[in-house]
Design a protein around this motif. Structure first.
Motif, PDB file in Angstrom:
ATOM      1  N   TYR A  63       0.805  -1.212   0.000  1.00 20.00           N
ATOM      2  CA  TYR A  63       0.000   0.000   0.000  1.00 20.00           C
ATOM      3  C   TYR A  63       0.844   1.270   0.000  1.00 20.00           C
ATOM      4  CZ  TYR A  63       1.199   0.127   4.913  1.00 20.00           C
ATOM      5  OH  TYR A  63       1.897   0.171   6.087  1.00 20.00           O
ATOM      6  N   ASP A  64       2.076   1.197   0.493  1.00 21.66           N
ATOM      7  CA  ASP A  64       2.925   2.380   0.572  1.00 21.66           C
ATOM      8  C   ASP A  64       3.849   2.540  -0.628  1.00 21.66           C
ATOM      9  OD1 ASP A  64       4.470   0.174   1.287  1.00 21.66           O
ATOM     10  OD2 ASP A  64       5.708   1.310   2.676  1.00 21.66           O
ATOM     11  N   LEU A  65       3.685   1.700  -1.645  1.00 17.62           N
ATOM     12  CA  LEU A  65       4.506   1.793  -2.842  1.00 17.62           C
ATOM     13  C   LEU A  65       3.819   2.666  -3.893  1.00 17.62           C
ATOM     14  CD1 LEU A  65       5.605  -1.920  -3.361  1.00 17.62           C
ATOM     15  CD2 LEU A  65       6.790  -0.115  -2.102  1.00 17.62           C
ATOM     16  N   THR A  66       4.620   3.268  -4.746  1.00 16.26           N
ATOM     17  CA  THR A  66       4.055   3.970  -5.894  1.00 16.26           C
ATOM     18  C   THR A  66       3.629   2.942  -6.937  1.00 16.26           C
ATOM     19  OG1 THR A  66       6.151   4.141  -7.084  1.00 16.26           O
ATOM     20  CG2 THR A  66       5.639   5.903  -5.489  1.00 16.26           C
ATOM     21  N   GLY A  67       2.823   3.357  -7.876  1.00 16.45           N
ATOM     22  CA  GLY A  67       2.439   2.474  -8.968  1.00 16.45           C
ATOM     23  C   GLY A  67       3.649   2.002  -9.755  1.00 16.45           C
ATOM     24  N   PHE A  68       4.620   2.885  -9.943  1.00 17.15           N
ATOM     25  CA  PHE A  68       5.842   2.521 -10.659  1.00 17.15           C
ATOM     26  C   PHE A  68       6.599   1.431  -9.907  1.00 17.15           C
ATOM     27  CE2 PHE A  68      10.352   3.258 -11.781  1.00 17.15           C
ATOM     28  CZ  PHE A  68      10.273   3.045 -13.144  1.00 17.15           C
ATOM     29  N   GLN A  69       6.673   1.552  -8.591  1.00 14.67           N
ATOM     30  CA  GLN A  69       7.366   0.533  -7.790  1.00 14.67           C
ATOM     31  C   GLN A  69       6.628  -0.802  -7.863  1.00 14.67           C
ATOM     32  OE1 GLN A  69       7.486   2.747  -4.142  1.00 14.67           O
ATOM     33  NE2 GLN A  69       9.552   3.507  -4.538  1.00 14.67           N
ATOM     34  N   ARG A  70       5.306  -0.771  -7.856  1.00 12.69           N
ATOM     35  CA  ARG A  70       4.545  -2.017  -8.007  1.00 12.69           C
ATOM     36  C   ARG A  70       4.815  -2.633  -9.376  1.00 12.69           C
ATOM     37  NH1 ARG A  70       0.326   0.827  -5.238  1.00 12.69           N
ATOM     38  NH2 ARG A  70      -0.637   1.295  -7.224  1.00 12.69           N
ATOM     39  N   ASP A  71       4.858  -1.798 -10.399  1.00 10.73           N
ATOM     40  CA  ASP A  71       5.138  -2.312 -11.743  1.00 10.73           C
ATOM     41  C   ASP A  71       6.528  -2.937 -11.801  1.00 10.73           C
ATOM     42  OD1 ASP A  71       2.639  -1.489 -12.559  1.00 10.73           O
ATOM     43  OD2 ASP A  71       3.359   0.307 -13.594  1.00 10.73           O
ATOM     44  N   LEU A  72       7.490  -2.329 -11.134  1.00 15.34           N
ATOM     45  CA  LEU A  72       8.831  -2.923 -11.069  1.00 15.34           C
ATOM     46  C   LEU A  72       8.760  -4.318 -10.470  1.00 15.34           C
ATOM     47  CD1 LEU A  72      10.970   0.076  -9.759  1.00 15.34           C
ATOM     48  CD2 LEU A  72      11.188  -1.032 -11.986  1.00 15.34           C
ATOM     49  N   MET A  73       7.999  -4.467  -9.399  1.00 13.39           N
ATOM     50  CA  MET A  73       7.881  -5.774  -8.753  1.00 13.39           C
ATOM     51  C   MET A  73       7.243  -6.801  -9.681  1.00 13.39           C
ATOM     52  SD  MET A  73       7.078  -4.918  -4.782  1.00 13.39           S
ATOM     53  CE  MET A  73       6.963  -6.660  -4.405  1.00 13.39           C
ATOM     54  N   TYR A  74       6.220  -6.397 -10.421  1.00 14.97           N
ATOM     55  CA  TYR A  74       5.572  -7.325 -11.344  1.00 14.97           C
ATOM     56  C   TYR A  74       6.535  -7.759 -12.446  1.00 14.97           C
ATOM     57  CZ  TYR A  74       0.960  -6.741  -9.260  1.00 14.97           C
ATOM     58  OH  TYR A  74      -0.107  -6.747  -8.396  1.00 14.97           O
ATOM     59  N   VAL A  75       7.322  -6.828 -12.978  1.00 14.36           N
ATOM     60  CA  VAL A  75       8.298  -7.184 -14.024  1.00 14.36           C
ATOM     61  C   VAL A  75       9.340  -8.138 -13.459  1.00 14.36           C
ATOM     62  CG1 VAL A  75      10.140  -6.287 -15.505  1.00 14.36           C
ATOM     63  CG2 VAL A  75       7.927  -5.107 -15.401  1.00 14.36           C
ATOM     64  N   ILE A  76       9.814  -7.868 -12.261  1.00 15.43           N
ATOM     65  CA  ILE A  76      10.802  -8.749 -11.631  1.00 15.43           C
ATOM     66  C   ILE A  76      10.203 -10.133 -11.405  1.00 15.43           C
ATOM     67  CG2 ILE A  76      12.157  -9.152  -9.537  1.00 15.43           C
ATOM     68  CD1 ILE A  76      12.460  -6.016  -9.421  1.00 15.43           C
ATOM     69  N   ALA A  77       8.957 -10.174 -10.945  1.00 15.30           N
ATOM     70  CA  ALA A  77       8.294 -11.459 -10.694  1.00 15.30           C
ATOM     71  C   ALA A  77       8.109 -12.272 -11.973  1.00 15.30           C
ATOM     72  CB  ALA A  77       6.933 -11.226 -10.031  1.00 15.30           C
TER      73      ALA A  77
END
Length: 94
Positions: A2-16
């Protein structure tokens, strides 16, 4: 998450979605999705933030290239986010 930016979430999805991607690979994937250039000054500080939060682990391929993987906590956060999103999407058939 919840405390991440949308860009940071997108980074996590790409890494995953990739096996130990390096920074340039992550950058290219996001540029394709966003349809615009992602500058190093945006990419790497956000990756470092995810590492500091314990969501992503950074490893070294060689002296110039790092790779990134999700930590167990990062995987749990993505799974929880997907469950949260799904509750709002169920029954929303287009």
């Amino acid at each position: 998450m919840y405390d991440l930016t949308g860009f940071q979430r997108d980074l996590m999805y790409v890494i995953a979605g990739n096996e130990e991607p390096h920074g340039l690979q992550i950058k290219e994937e996001l540029e394709e999705y966003y349809e615009k250039e992602i500058h190093h000054g945006r990419l790497y500080p956000n990756l470092d933030t995810l590492v500091e939060k314990g969501l992503v682990e950074k490893g070294e391929i060689d002296q110039r290239t790092n790779y990134y993987t999700l930590t167990r906590r990062g995987r749990r956060e993505i799974d929880a986010r997907r469950d949260w999103e799904q509750q709002y999407l169920e029954g929303d058939e287009a």
